[in-house]
Design a protein around this motif. Sequence first.
Motif, PDB file in Angstrom:
ATOM      1  N   LEU A 157      43.839  39.705 -26.895  1.00 36.65           N
ATOM      2  CA  LEU A 157      43.104  39.209 -28.041  1.00 36.65           C
ATOM      3  C   LEU A 157      43.214  37.695 -28.115  1.00 36.65           C
ATOM      4  N   TRP A 158      42.044  37.024 -28.138  1.00 35.92           N
ATOM      5  CA  TRP A 158      42.057  35.581 -28.311  1.00 35.92           C
ATOM      6  C   TRP A 158      42.266  35.256 -29.770  1.00 35.92           C
ATOM      7  N   GLY A 159      43.083  34.286 -30.045  1.00 33.74           N
ATOM      8  CA  GLY A 159      43.266  33.791 -31.404  1.00 33.74           C
ATOM      9  C   GLY A 159      43.596  32.331 -31.339  1.00 33.74           C
ATOM     10  N   SER A 171      33.848  33.144 -34.661  1.00 36.71           N
ATOM     11  CA  SER A 171      34.834  34.185 -34.378  1.00 36.71           C
ATOM     12  C   SER A 171      34.120  35.287 -33.601  1.00 36.71           C
ATOM     13  N   PRO A 172      34.108  35.206 -32.264  1.00 34.65           N
ATOM     14  CA  PRO A 172      33.262  36.083 -31.455  1.00 34.65           C
ATOM     15  C   PRO A 172      33.787  37.488 -31.253  1.00 34.65           C
ATOM     16  N   ALA A 173      35.064  37.732 -31.600  1.00 34.97           N
ATOM     17  CA  ALA A 173      35.660  39.066 -31.445  1.00 34.97           C
ATOM     18  C   ALA A 173      35.376  39.626 -30.056  1.00 34.97           C
ATOM     19  N   MET A 174      35.802  38.893 -29.037  1.00 29.28           N
ATOM     20  CA  MET A 174      35.470  39.270 -27.670  1.00 29.28           C
ATOM     21  C   MET A 174      36.066  40.612 -27.247  1.00 29.28           C
ATOM     22  N   GLY A 175      37.190  40.978 -27.840  1.00 28.56           N
ATOM     23  CA  GLY A 175      37.796  42.264 -27.478  1.00 28.56           C
ATOM     24  C   GLY A 175      37.146  43.452 -28.153  1.00 28.56           C
ATOM     25  N   ASN A 178      29.766  41.883 -27.926  1.00 28.86           N
ATOM     26  CA  ASN A 178      30.435  40.572 -27.942  1.00 28.86           C
ATOM     27  C   ASN A 178      29.610  39.468 -27.278  1.00 28.86           C
ATOM     28  N   LYS A 179      28.358  39.752 -26.958  1.00 29.27           N
ATOM     29  CA  LYS A 179      27.473  38.718 -26.433  1.00 29.27           C
ATOM     30  C   LYS A 179      26.784  37.930 -27.547  1.00 29.27           C
ATOM     31  N   ARG A 180      26.870  38.417 -28.775  1.00 21.53           N
ATOM     32  CA  ARG A 180      26.037  37.852 -29.851  1.00 21.53           C
ATOM     33  C   ARG A 180      26.452  36.426 -30.231  1.00 21.53           C
ATOM     34  N   VAL A 181      27.710  36.228 -30.566  1.00 24.77           N
ATOM     35  CA  VAL A 181      28.147  34.888 -30.980  1.00 24.77           C
ATOM     36  C   VAL A 181      28.082  33.897 -29.817  1.00 24.77           C
ATOM     37  N   LEU A 223      29.945  32.142 -38.140  1.00 28.12           N
ATOM     38  CA  LEU A 223      29.369  32.845 -36.999  1.00 28.12           C
ATOM     39  C   LEU A 223      30.390  33.876 -36.540  1.00 28.12           C
ATOM     40  N   VAL A 224      30.380  35.017 -37.197  1.00 32.77           N
ATOM     41  CA  VAL A 224      31.459  35.982 -37.033  1.00 32.77           C
ATOM     42  C   VAL A 224      30.916  37.371 -36.731  1.00 32.77           C
ATOM     43  N   ARG A 225      31.748  38.156 -36.141  1.00 29.53           N
ATOM     44  CA  ARG A 225      31.539  39.584 -35.950  1.00 29.53           C
ATOM     45  C   ARG A 225      32.908  40.243 -35.857  1.00 29.53           C
TER      46      ARG A 225
END
Length: 443
Positions: free
Chosen positions: A4-6, A90-94, A104-107, A215-217
């Motif tokens: 998880l990126w933070g 906050s792209p929530a890549m995981g 996770n492509k949206r942000v 810009l979050v998900r």
Amino acid sequence: MGQLWGPSLPILGGRILPMLQRYCVFGSYHPLTRRRLHINGKQQKLNRHWIAYSSASDNETSTSDIHGGRKDLDLPDSLLHDARILYCASPAMGHNKESHPESNKRVPAIVDALEKLELTPKHRGSQVLEIQSFHPSSHDDVARVHSRSYITGLEKAMSRASDEGLIFIEGTGPTYATQTTFQESLLSAGAGITLVDSVVAASKLGPNPPLGFALVRPPGHHAVPEGPMGFCVFGNIAVAARYAQHQHGLKRVMIIDFDVHHGNGTCDAFYDDPDIFFLSTHQLGSYPGTGKIHQVGQGNGEGTTLNLPLPGGAGDYAMRCAFDEIIAPAAQRFKPDIILVSAGYDAHALDPLAGLQFTTGTFYMLAASIRQLAAELCGSRCVFFLEGGYNLQSLSSSVADTFRAFLGEPSLAAQFDDPAMLYEEPARKIRDAIDKARVLHSL
């Protein structure tokens, strides 16, 4: 699954340089685009990509906190005074499921478009500020909207998600979770809180504070108090609304939701609250089937919920009429202390999940109009929150044009919108819906 990126604070040779004790701009790689950022010793010269993070001492605060809560952000007044846009990504890549529309492509697609169209701090200097390091929302912040049992239950489900890779957390719908979903959802809610803090602080420095965009998900407006729903985990905008009231004493909050789907979770959270006005425009008959025009709130909150279902095929004409005849008069009567916006871009004509025909220009018009409304009514205190939008091209170009509206610059919609894709709007049905809402709410 990847780690998880933070966001984390930089370590500069084990010490904080004296000139950077309070506010720091540091060299790192942007988590979405991997571009190189630079250190500039003179913080007043905002000609590079600037990132702000919290490093407040016990005696240095710039955000109002009437109840003694923690300070997540401490920005110099010079940054806040000069900025026209503040945003967090906050792209929530995981949090991702292959082939799922809420991916996770949206942000990253939005961030790439902002860079390509030169709307980032790298190109705009002091006009645009990205706040990259921010704290996750606390459990207490989320619990002002969601039940404790849901919060703890989701946290416990992360071990199962870790074992299985991916689980579904909504019994009747396609809302999924991975092992990172809980922490990434807290981080997205925290981004909204950080922007509320920043916009409120900036509003005390002058008459034209920057607008915020989270810009979050995952998105949030379908998440009901008792659980997830419709791709949504925590109600990001609802959490921010309660935070604005609790931490900043902004009693009257207006939420404008122009996602193509009804924001049922936000609506449920505040249905009996006279101090939060929830206004939703959405496609008639679309998911989740709520948001009937006669649903106006209950108890003390009667009259502070306004639902405007629009017929399929409604587009720019419908929203121009809706803003002039419904949104603006309702806001002017309510007199909000802050305006929060559930900015869903899935009403675009190219979006695969609905049947309205908004264009990039429609979203520009909405952003410019809401910006002006906030300036007239609440000292320009306004924060947008990303909700839906599943065609990456129309999503990213529409968010970019929203930024241009915030900056007061001309729309570039003509570069993105093909008039040939549009058909005649059902003007009679649109007029009937707007007239009915006007009568129902005495507008």
